[in-house]
Write a protein that holds these residues in place. Structure first.
Motif, PDB file in Angstrom:
ATOM      1  N   GLN A 142       0.829  -1.208   0.000  1.00 30.77           N
ATOM      2  CA  GLN A 142       0.000   0.000   0.000  1.00 30.77           C
ATOM      3  C   GLN A 142       0.864   1.259   0.000  1.00 30.77           C
ATOM      4  OE1 GLN A 142      -2.568   0.374   3.418  1.00 30.77           O
ATOM      5  NE2 GLN A 142      -3.343   2.345   2.770  1.00 30.77           N
ATOM      6  N   THR A 146       1.142   3.875  -3.277  1.00 32.48           N
ATOM      7  CA  THR A 146       0.597   5.221  -3.101  1.00 32.48           C
ATOM      8  C   THR A 146       1.685   6.262  -2.880  1.00 32.48           C
ATOM      9  OG1 THR A 146       0.271   4.824  -0.737  1.00 32.48           O
ATOM     10  CG2 THR A 146      -1.608   4.397  -2.199  1.00 32.48           C
ATOM     11  N   SER A 147       2.950   5.878  -3.049  1.00 31.98           N
ATOM     12  CA  SER A 147       4.030   6.855  -2.889  1.00 31.98           C
ATOM     13  C   SER A 147       4.015   7.835  -4.061  1.00 31.98           C
ATOM     14  CB  SER A 147       5.385   6.147  -2.812  1.00 31.98           C
ATOM     15  OG  SER A 147       5.712   5.567  -4.056  1.00 31.98           O
ATOM     16  N   MET A 151       3.133   6.984  -8.038  1.00 31.41           N
ATOM     17  CA  MET A 151       1.921   7.610  -8.589  1.00 31.41           C
ATOM     18  C   MET A 151       2.225   8.551  -9.751  1.00 31.41           C
ATOM     19  SD  MET A 151      -0.630   6.305  -7.013  1.00 31.41           S
ATOM     20  CE  MET A 151      -2.029   7.340  -7.200  1.00 31.41           C
ATOM     21  N   TYR A 157      -0.636   8.998 -12.443  1.00 28.29           N
ATOM     22  CA  TYR A 157      -1.879   9.393 -11.791  1.00 28.29           C
ATOM     23  C   TYR A 157      -2.294  10.791 -12.223  1.00 28.29           C
ATOM     24  CZ  TYR A 157      -4.979  10.910  -8.030  1.00 28.29           C
ATOM     25  OH  TYR A 157      -6.029  11.408  -7.311  1.00 28.29           O
TER      26      TYR A 157
END
Length: 173
Positions: A142, A146-147, A151, A157
């Motif tokens: 996780q 999500t670092s 991303m 992202y």
């Protein structure tokens, strides 16, 4: 419900929502690192554990991205005291196993030795060790996914996935 109570509740909610971005924007790597859950040696061991789970290749590893600090912060802030104790004892247990088997700490062990210790813990019949490892592994994944690096550089992202093209001619069909 009375109108005054409803207005007070809405005012408190709006105030909290207005203050949330300024509170969250104060997060940085050094603030997250000061969790105080583990000692300095245990933090180094946890960093090496997450680095062993997701090692450095052509992309940075989990240890390099500060995922160990993320794991500590999540366990301290979001998990109960039993899970916090499990993290501390699990990290110490891994170091003790490394010293017993290889005569050196987990941080000083070779990559193959670290992988062997972690795979033995994952296959263990001890529920405590297995629970510790699954918690650390899931939080490592996780934290890595999500670092900021992953991303922005790997998953690309986009906060708002669409584009506005204001100067495009309208085609009649």
């Amino acid at each position: 419900m009375e109108r005054r109570v409803a207005l007070k509740s809405m005012a408190v909610a709006m105030g909290a929502m207005a203050g949330l971005p300024s509170w969250a924007s104060g997060w940085n790597k050094s603030a997250v690192a000061k969790s105080g859950l583990l000692s300095a040696d245990q933090s180094k061991n946890l960093t090496m554990i997450v680095e062993t789970i997701i090692p450095k290749t052509d992309t940075p590893g989990a240890g390099e991205l500060g995922v160990g600090d993320f794991v500590q912060k999540m366990v301290k802030d979001c998990y109960d005291s039993k899970a916090q104790a499990s993290l501390a004892s699990g990290v110490s247990n891994i170091d003790e196993q490394s010293i017993q088997r290889f005569g050196k700490s987990f941080v000083d062990a070779s990559k193959e030795q670290r992988l062997q210790i972690l795979s033995d813990i994952e296959k263990s019949t001890d529920a405590g060790q297995k629970g510790f490892f699954s918690m650390v592994k899931s939080l490592t994944i996780q934290g890595y996914m999500t670092s900021e690096y992953v991303m922005t550089n790997i998953t690309h992202y986009e906060m708002i996935p669409a584009r506005y093209h204001g100067c495009v001619p309208v085609v009649k069909g």
